[in-house]
Design a protein around this motif. Structure first.
Motif, mmCIF file in Angstrom:
data_model
loop_
_atom_site.group_PDB
_atom_site.id
_atom_site.type_symbol
_atom_site.label_atom_id
_atom_site.label_comp_id
_atom_site.label_asym_id
_atom_site.label_seq_id
_atom_site.Cartn_x
_atom_site.Cartn_y
_atom_site.Cartn_z
ATOM 1 N N ALA A 2 0.839 -1.168 0.003
ATOM 2 C CA ALA A 2 0.094 0.110 -0.022
ATOM 3 C C ALA A 2 0.793 1.367 -0.048
ATOM 4 O O ALA A 2 0.242 2.337 -0.171
ATOM 5 N N VAL A 4 3.278 3.910 1.746
ATOM 6 C CA VAL A 4 3.245 4.939 2.968
ATOM 7 C C VAL A 4 2.024 5.294 3.308
ATOM 8 O O VAL A 4 1.290 5.850 2.428
ATOM 9 N N PHE A 33 10.982 10.074 7.305
ATOM 10 C CA PHE A 33 11.284 11.446 7.082
ATOM 11 C C PHE A 33 9.668 12.226 7.262
ATOM 12 O O PHE A 33 8.809 11.608 6.952
ATOM 13 N N TYR A 35 7.929 15.904 6.584
ATOM 14 C CA TYR A 35 8.065 17.350 6.053
ATOM 15 C C TYR A 35 6.534 17.884 6.027
ATOM 16 O O TYR A 35 5.571 17.344 6.463
ATOM 17 N N GLN A 37 4.623 20.881 3.865
ATOM 18 C CA GLN A 37 4.358 21.668 2.771
ATOM 19 C C GLN A 37 3.229 22.592 2.759
ATOM 20 O O GLN A 37 2.013 22.608 3.131
ATOM 21 N N LEU A 43 8.230 22.772 0.475
ATOM 22 C CA LEU A 43 8.323 21.643 1.166
ATOM 23 C C LEU A 43 9.586 21.943 2.233
ATOM 24 O O LEU A 43 10.690 22.384 1.763
ATOM 25 N N PHE A 45 11.818 20.350 5.399
ATOM 26 C CA PHE A 45 12.113 19.076 6.267
ATOM 27 C C PHE A 45 12.049 19.305 7.698
ATOM 28 O O PHE A 45 12.211 20.494 8.145
ATOM 29 N N TYR A 48 13.656 13.110 10.923
ATOM 30 C CA TYR A 48 14.237 12.120 10.257
ATOM 31 C C TYR A 48 14.664 11.002 11.389
ATOM 32 O O TYR A 48 15.457 11.146 12.354
ATOM 33 N N LEU A 91 3.668 15.806 5.454
ATOM 34 C CA LEU A 91 4.020 14.614 4.484
ATOM 35 C C LEU A 91 4.954 13.498 5.462
ATOM 36 O O LEU A 91 5.923 14.082 5.720
ATOM 37 N N THR A 102 16.326 6.139 -2.499
ATOM 38 C CA THR A 102 14.818 6.949 -2.776
ATOM 39 C C THR A 102 13.962 6.808 -1.830
ATOM 40 O O THR A 102 13.562 5.915 -0.994
ATOM 41 N N GLN A 103 13.091 7.890 -1.753
ATOM 42 C CA GLN A 103 12.163 8.076 -0.732
ATOM 43 C C GLN A 103 10.683 8.001 -1.420
ATOM 44 O O GLN A 103 10.713 8.505 -2.482
ATOM 45 N N PHE A 105 6.786 8.568 -0.613
ATOM 46 C CA PHE A 105 6.049 9.721 0.162
ATOM 47 C C PHE A 105 4.598 9.067 0.241
ATOM 48 O O PHE A 105 4.205 8.418 -0.474
ATOM 49 N N GLY A 106 3.874 9.462 1.361
ATOM 50 C CA GLY A 106 2.611 9.023 1.820
ATOM 51 C C GLY A 106 1.522 10.135 1.145
ATOM 52 O O GLY A 106 2.198 10.917 0.450
ATOM 53 N N PRO A 107 0.453 10.099 1.150
ATOM 54 C CA PRO A 107 -0.337 11.021 0.474
ATOM 55 C C PRO A 107 -0.637 12.444 1.240
ATOM 56 O O PRO A 107 -1.145 13.214 0.863
ATOM 57 N N GLN B 33 18.337 14.354 -5.353
ATOM 58 C CA GLN B 33 17.224 13.681 -6.355
ATOM 59 C C GLN B 33 16.345 14.622 -6.824
ATOM 60 O O GLN B 33 16.194 15.770 -6.296
ATOM 61 N N PHE B 35 12.157 15.013 -7.886
ATOM 62 C CA PHE B 35 10.907 14.610 -7.273
ATOM 63 C C PHE B 35 9.936 15.179 -8.473
ATOM 64 O O PHE B 35 10.165 16.181 -8.806
ATOM 65 N N ARG B 42 0.799 12.329 -4.852
ATOM 66 C CA ARG B 42 2.073 12.277 -3.989
ATOM 67 C C ARG B 42 3.239 12.664 -4.717
ATOM 68 O O ARG B 42 3.274 12.919 -5.944
ATOM 69 N N LEU B 43 4.213 13.109 -3.881
ATOM 70 C CA LEU B 43 5.429 13.355 -4.216
ATOM 71 C C LEU B 43 6.089 11.910 -4.623
ATOM 72 O O LEU B 43 5.939 10.932 -4.201
ATOM 73 N N SER B 45 9.648 10.124 -6.425
ATOM 74 C CA SER B 45 10.914 10.231 -6.816
ATOM 75 C C SER B 45 11.214 9.777 -8.121
ATOM 76 O O SER B 45 10.456 8.741 -8.552
ATOM 77 N N PRO B 95 17.249 16.399 3.996
ATOM 78 C CA PRO B 95 16.927 16.682 2.769
ATOM 79 C C PRO B 95 16.363 18.200 2.642
ATOM 80 O O PRO B 95 15.640 18.548 3.325
ATOM 81 N N PHE B 97 14.889 21.028 -0.083
ATOM 82 C CA PHE B 97 14.174 21.013 -1.324
ATOM 83 C C PHE B 97 14.126 22.466 -1.939
ATOM 84 O O PHE B 97 14.107 23.361 -1.133
#
Lengths: 114, 107
Positions: A2, A4, A33, A35, A37, A43, A45, A48, A91, A102-103, A105-107, B33, B35, B42-43, B45, B95, B97
């Protein structure tokens, strides 16, 4: 898979109330992580974790914000005494190894503080 | 101080044209990276490119560490490429952005 998972997807709180946001990383990922937004700031940070240990929380506002990762299957971001300026999409992302990977992300959780 | 600068802020193309997105950093970094985010989506990568040139389908990223910059080239743009493209660097595990490039591809 599913991906994140973040809950709730939307949250409305009154000024001064507490908000707790949940994140379930992808199974097997060691890094999580958080974040924030917004249209104005973009975005940002926040914090972590790697293997549940806090690695860097330099983006967290020093007051009212806290994050925990009590086990490998979820992390929480808690905002005490919420203020209208806390309104944002929060996020969560996870990665297999950490920052050099590679990260995913969730919705996001859209928080609105009235 | 804005540590990650992206340009242009917005870009409008006709379908089929190529896009060139730029990212510059305030410090030397080898953790870069790219994105992508569709409005309300969603974001995702796209590419992790610490140095040199990396390609994924129609996307090509070139990172030049000593010049503190990275670029993303999108060839033969499609309407579905529309969205915001963000680049990120890592600064002491955290990170950072850029503000993003909003790409609109028109038919």
């Amino acid at each position: 898979n599913a991906g994140v998972i973040q809950t709730p997807r939307h949250k409305v709180t009154g000024k001064g109330q507490e908000a707790t946001l949940w994140c379930e990383p992808i199974s097997g990922h060691s890094a999580v992580f958080w974040y924030r937004q917004t249209i104005v700031q973009g975005l940002e940070f926040l914090t972590y974790f790697r293997n549940q240990a806090p690695i860097d929380d330099s983006g967290m506002p020093k007051e009212r914000f806290s994050a925990q990762m009590p086990n490998q299957s979820h992390s929480t971001l808690k905002i005490q005494s919420t203020q209208p300026q806390d309104s944002a999409v929060y996020l969560c992302a996870s990665s297999l190894l950490g920052g050099q990977d590679t990260q995913y992300f969730g919705p996001g959780t859209r928080l609105l503080v009235l | 101080e804005q540590q990650v600068q992206q340009s242009p802020a917005s870009l409008v193309l006709q379908e089929g044209e190529n896009a060139e997105l730029q990212c510059s950093f305030s410090i030397f970094t080898n953790q870069v990276q790219w994105f992508y985010q569709r409005p309300g989506g969603r974001l995702v990568s796209l590419l992790y490119n610490p140095s040199g040139t990396k390609q994924s389908g129609r996307l090509t990223s070139t990172t030049v560490i000593k010049e503190r910059r990275s670029s993303l080239h999108i060839s033969s743009s499609q309407i579905t490429d529309s969205g915001t493209y963000l680049c990120a660097m890592e600064d002491n595990n955290a990170p950072r952005f850029g503000a993003g490039t909003k790409l609109t591809v028109k038919p």
